[in-house]
Design a protein around this motif. Structure first.
Motif: not given
Length: 171
Positions: A125-143
């Motif tokens: 998760y070292t680059n910005a795209q990977e971090q953004e995708a992981e955050m969005l995936a987590t937010f989607i799962a939470e929603r």
């Protein structure tokens, strides 16, 4: 508000019942492109646990076949989040050969009808795209988890308001 939260705020309502597959179907319809989801056959150090391959007319999401159901769901959501964020990456022949052992990258490209394959695969998760995708995936799962919980809470609340049954009333 960071970019992942912004993207989440602009997502349409999530399909119910929610699964990564139901989200993929909704995204496929919205984007006008088929999305196929398959487990990765090769796993190991240095190889991605999830992968999105964007071909000229369709997308392939691959996910680690091992691990818990929850982990597989998160990996799928992560790869779908790359699509939502419109991330891009190129898969070179070396990486393609490593993921498809025994297959010629040139033959794979020819059979799939793609000279260039846009791909994103996560090994860290070292680059910005990977971090953004992981955050969005987590937010989607939470929603997605919030909606059914609200309905469950209502049912529990209504059940708690019923008078208790007497022993003689039970069938």
């Amino acid at each position: 508000m960071d970019r992942a939260e912004e993207r989440l705020a602009h997502l349409p309502p999530l399909p119910q019942p929610f699964t990564a597959e139901s989200l993929a179907a909704a995204l496929a319809e919205q984007r006008g492109r088929a999305i196929i989801m398959r487990p990765l056959l090769a796993a190991g150090p240095g190889l991605p646990c999830g992968l999105w391959l964007a071909f000229p007319t369709w997308d392939l999401v691959c996910y680690a076949a091992d691990g818990s159901a929850l982990l597989r769901e998160q990996i799928k959501l992560h790869e779908l989040a790359h699509m939502i964020c419109d991330h891009r990456g190129d898969l070179d022949d070396t990486a393609l050969a490593a993921m498809l052992p025994g297959c010629s990258p040139r033959l794979v490209r020819r059979k799939l009808g793609a000279q260039r394959v846009s791909a994103l695969g996560r090994t860290s998760y070292t680059n910005a795209q990977e971090q953004e995708a992981e955050m969005l995936a987590t937010f989607i799962a939470e929603r997605a988890a919030e909606e059914p919980l609200r309905a469950d809470r209502l049912l529990i609340s209504l059940a708690d308001r019923r008078p208790p049954r007497r022993r003689e009333e039970t069938p």
